[in-house]
Design an enzyme around this catalytic site. Sequence first.
Site, PDB file in Angstrom:
ATOM      1  CB  SER A 130      -0.809  -0.043   1.496  1.00 35.15           C
ATOM      2  OG  SER A 130      -1.869  -0.490   1.172  1.00 35.15           O
ATOM      3  CG  ASN A 160      -6.830  -7.858  -5.277  1.00 38.02           C
ATOM      4  OD1 ASN A 160      -6.801  -6.931  -6.557  1.00 38.02           O
ATOM      5  ND2 ASN A 160      -7.313  -7.236  -4.480  1.00 38.02           N
ATOM      6  CG  HIS A 203       1.749  -9.725   3.370  1.00 38.07           C
ATOM      7  ND1 HIS A 203       0.606 -10.126   3.038  1.00 38.07           N
ATOM      8  CD2 HIS A 203       2.031  -8.426   2.867  1.00 38.07           C
ATOM      9  CE1 HIS A 203       0.069  -9.787   2.915  1.00 38.07           C
ATOM     10  NE2 HIS A 203       0.420  -8.627   2.916  1.00 38.07           N
ATOM     11  CB  CYS A 221     -18.752  -8.888   4.732  1.00 38.22           C
ATOM     12  SG  CYS A 221     -17.565  -9.473   4.864  1.00 38.22           S
TER      13      CYS A 221
END
Length: 390
Positions: free
Chosen positions: A73, A152, A202, A326
């Site tokens: 990010s 992604n 990661h 969600c």
Amino acid sequence: MKRIYLDNAATTAAAPEVVEAMLPYFTQVYGNASSIHATGREAKRAIEAARRQVARALNAAVPQEIYFTAGGSESDNWAIKGAACANRKKGDHVITTAIEHHAVLHTCQWLEKQGFRVTYLPVDADGKVSVSDVEKAITDKTILVSVMAANNEIGTLQPIKEIGALCRAKGVLFHTDAVQAVGAIPLDVQGMHIDLLSLSAHKFHGPKGVGALYVRKGVRLENLVHGGAQERGFRAGTENLPGIVGLGKAIEMAAEKLPENAARMSALRDRLIGGITARIPDVRLNGHPVDRLPNNCNMSFKYIEGEALLLRLDLAGVAGSSGSACTSGTLDPSHVLLAIGLPHAIAHGSLRLTLGTDTTEEDIDEVLERLPPIVQSLRAMSAMNASNML
């Protein structure tokens, strides 16, 4: 019951070799790389070794084109804000796509508030952007094009090399968010004409909290983080020494094993997709059927809610992720699934299963045993079932 982890697009386990490489830099070689004493110089050497590892994996011209960050990010933010602000005298127009990660989309929305103009290009039903659409969108005020290497959510691979060549010919900077692509597909920043590339450790069995930004030599960026003189004065803050060492080791391992891992995971991915399609009616594969990440399976199941499916799978020992957002506090389905033309009802019933380097045939076969009865049960009780859809 064996738990099966199929959410590797969200994060991966750090490889044992990566952890082993990092450990000495917590307690033995713990110096600040900015210090001039021997302990600091040893830390500096470790960082520069990792920089060379990343440069080799990406085929950067020189290691100095690699800058370490706190993750994908930050790298996206720095690339986009930095390039836009540094080139504002040339123009005020940025081009991206409708299916980018929010680290890119929200950054572009921030640019709009600063007076920049942003074009959000559509994609086709498989999630691909057209190179001709990129070309048509470029004007004499365009300063940056940002297109992700691989999506992604649905795994679609974009025509990065062609877009890069177009941008280079037009004199426009080209950034790619390669967070999902690094370690999964071959990437060559020189051969693909990439000016800026974001990555995060990661996602390829490295540690969390560390990433990198490739900046082609000669490209000007405004600083995102101000303070000290770290990263040659372009990114302030004491370096995450163990994390950087782990990133270097992880990307080196990923590059060495890429052909082998990609071939194995592609076969398992196809086994999973084929098994779901054969055993469960009214399903749809999302993303390009061929040009997709080797570990990505994104399916929509008609007549059920994706969140309910995800929770039931978790109870059955399978970790995946839903296509519905969600966790963002909204009932809206994924912006990616809507962008490829799925109706809300179908987009809400989506599930992403992403394989890892340690996923086995037995894992896939077990998922294919556990998933169908869950779908059948949810459809039987759902208000979205076939009879109610008529």
